[in-house]
Write an enzyme that holds these catalytic residues in place. Structure first.
Site, PDB file in Angstrom:
ATOM      1  N   ASP A  59       0.824  -1.223   0.000  1.00  0.00           N
ATOM      2  CA  ASP A  59       0.000   0.000   0.000  1.00  0.00           C
ATOM      3  C   ASP A  59       0.857   1.272   0.000  1.00  0.00           C
ATOM      4  O   ASP A  59       0.643   2.175   0.835  1.00  0.00           O
ATOM      5  CB  ASP A  59      -0.923   0.027   1.233  1.00  0.00           C
ATOM      6  CG  ASP A  59      -1.667  -1.285   1.463  1.00  0.00           C
ATOM      7  OD1 ASP A  59      -2.087  -1.905   0.473  1.00  0.00           O
ATOM      8  OD2 ASP A  59      -1.828  -1.667   2.641  1.00  0.00           O
ATOM      9  N   GLU A  83     -11.438  -0.386  -3.148  1.00  0.00           N
ATOM     10  CA  GLU A  83     -10.620   0.190  -2.072  1.00  0.00           C
ATOM     11  C   GLU A  83      -9.463   0.961  -2.698  1.00  0.00           C
ATOM     12  O   GLU A  83      -9.365   1.078  -3.912  1.00  0.00           O
ATOM     13  CB  GLU A  83     -10.090  -0.911  -1.138  1.00  0.00           C
ATOM     14  CG  GLU A  83      -9.174  -1.911  -1.801  1.00  0.00           C
ATOM     15  CD  GLU A  83      -8.792  -3.086  -0.897  1.00  0.00           C
ATOM     16  OE1 GLU A  83      -9.233  -3.158   0.256  1.00  0.00           O
ATOM     17  OE2 GLU A  83      -8.033  -3.955  -1.384  1.00  0.00           O
TER      18      GLU A  83
HETATM   19  O1  FUB Z   1      -3.001  -3.666   3.596  1.00  0.00           O
HETATM   20  C1  FUB Z   1      -4.290  -3.923   4.103  1.00  0.00           C
HETATM   21  C2  FUB Z   1      -5.332  -3.660   3.081  1.00  0.00           C
HETATM   22  O2  FUB Z   1      -5.087  -4.470   1.941  1.00  0.00           O
HETATM   23  C3  FUB Z   1      -5.354  -2.251   2.537  1.00  0.00           C
HETATM   24  O3  FUB Z   1      -5.900  -1.323   3.414  1.00  0.00           O
HETATM   25  C4  FUB Z   1      -6.107  -2.484   1.296  1.00  0.00           C
HETATM   26  O4  FUB Z   1      -6.097  -1.424   0.401  1.00  0.00           O
HETATM   27  C5  FUB Z   1      -5.417  -3.724   0.767  1.00  0.00           C
HETATM   28  O5  FUB Z   1      -4.231  -3.426   0.094  1.00  0.00           O
END
Ligand code: FUB
Length: 324
Positions: free
Chosen positions: A18, A228
């Protein structure tokens, strides 16, 4: 075009994911999640992403040595957090640096917190409570040219955005709460930040992602709907809203004339990579544009990821293309 797995990770001594990249004071800073080993089995709630602290990394420019500035914020120092320090972002305003991060509170509900530091590499001191009115995951901060800051956030399934469809938190089976059919998909969220960067200034708003005809993307359109990993950058006066499609594993983007949207779907930035999640940032570094993202090529495991960088080019229409 090189496959993602052929690109070398930027960091190999710990697992990172991320990556939110910014240039502060002429230096590149990366604010990633710090993945760690766990016995938790993979599930659709993302319980296997069980992180407890953040590191910051920096480099002179792309290709230079990557410096690990060590732990800059940890779970035990954040009074409201119970677990899962997920994808963060950082912003600078008036000489202070703000780290925005999602985590589960003591009731198990994801909220967004803020921590402040005097330097881009931290350390960061967290506010004792999450940002009032915040929920879900994956905060991304844009400080616009006029100084107004915006915080984008939201992520479905494990990120719980589908639990907030009535305005109240309602937790049932996470995946079955995602709408199906030809009605609108769940939309990411945005709020203006107050001048001091610690709270929302006004209501949380939904961010519209529309097709060429101006219609909201529909719930069944899993190849294009938001899941997301929101990110917003500005290029030639336009706002680019990029995001992950989650279960179809694409990084996509949409373009708009306002930081609040609407954004018109414009295409894919990255095809699926090794590992379930895909998450990114886009930043201009010394006159060139780059995509920072992650995959699972270093470990072969979904929850142990590594950050990578690739050059991005714009065509004459402002569309994004990977350079290599
Ligand atoms: O790293 C945890 C979660 O996985 C992130 O918040 C999401 O975007 C995904 O990458």
């Amino acid at each position: 075009m090189a496959a993602s797995s052929e690109i070398n990770p930027l960091v190999t001594h710990i697992y990172t994911a991320d990556p939110s990249a910014h240039v502060f004071n002429n230096r590149v800073y990366i604010y990633p999640s710090h993945d760690r080993e766990t016995d938790i089995q993979d599930n659709d709630n993302g319980d296997q992403y069980d992180m407890v602290d953040y590191h910051v990394f920096s480099m002179d420019t792309i290709g230079s040595e990557v410096i690990d500035h060590g732990v800059v914020l940890k779970q035990e120092d954040i009074p409201w957090v119970s677990k899962q320090l997920w994808a963060p972002d950082a912003a600078e305003k008036n000489g202070k640096y703000y780290l925005y991060f999602p985590a589960r509170d003591k009731e198990g509900t994801f909220r967004v917190g803020v921590a402040v530091g005097d330097k881009p590499e931290g350390p960061f001191t967290p506010d004792p409570e999450p940002i009032p009115g915040s929920y879900s995951i994956d905060p991304a901060c844009l400080v616009d040219d006029d100084g107004q800051a915006y915080l984008y956030f939201g992520g479905i399934w494990g990120g719980q955005l589908q639990c907030w469809q009535t305005g109240e938190f309602k937790a049932e089976d996470y995946t079955s709460m995602e709408p199906k059919g030809t009605g609108p998909a769940i939309l990411p969220r945005v709020a203006k930040l107050t001048e001091d960067m610690h709270t929302f200034d006004g209501e949380v708003q939904q961010v519209s992602i529309v097709d060429d005809e101006g219609k909201l993307l529909i719930a069944d359109d899993h190849d294009r709907r938001f899941f997301e990993a929101a990110w917003v950058h500005k290029y030639n006066g336009k706002y680019y809203f990029s995001y992950s499609t989650g279960d179809t594993h694409y990084l996509c983007y949409a373009i708009g004339d306002s930081p609040l949207g609407p954004f018109t779907y414009a295409g894919r930035i990255l095809e699926p990579v090794k590992g379930w999640t895909t998450h990114h940032s886009i930043a201009e570094v010394h006159g060139k544009w780059y995509l920072f993202h992650h995959d699972s090529s270093l470990s072969g495991k979904n929850h142990l990821r590594c950050v990578k960088v690739r050059e991005l080019l714009y065509d004459a229409d402002g569309k994004l293309h990977l350079a290599n």
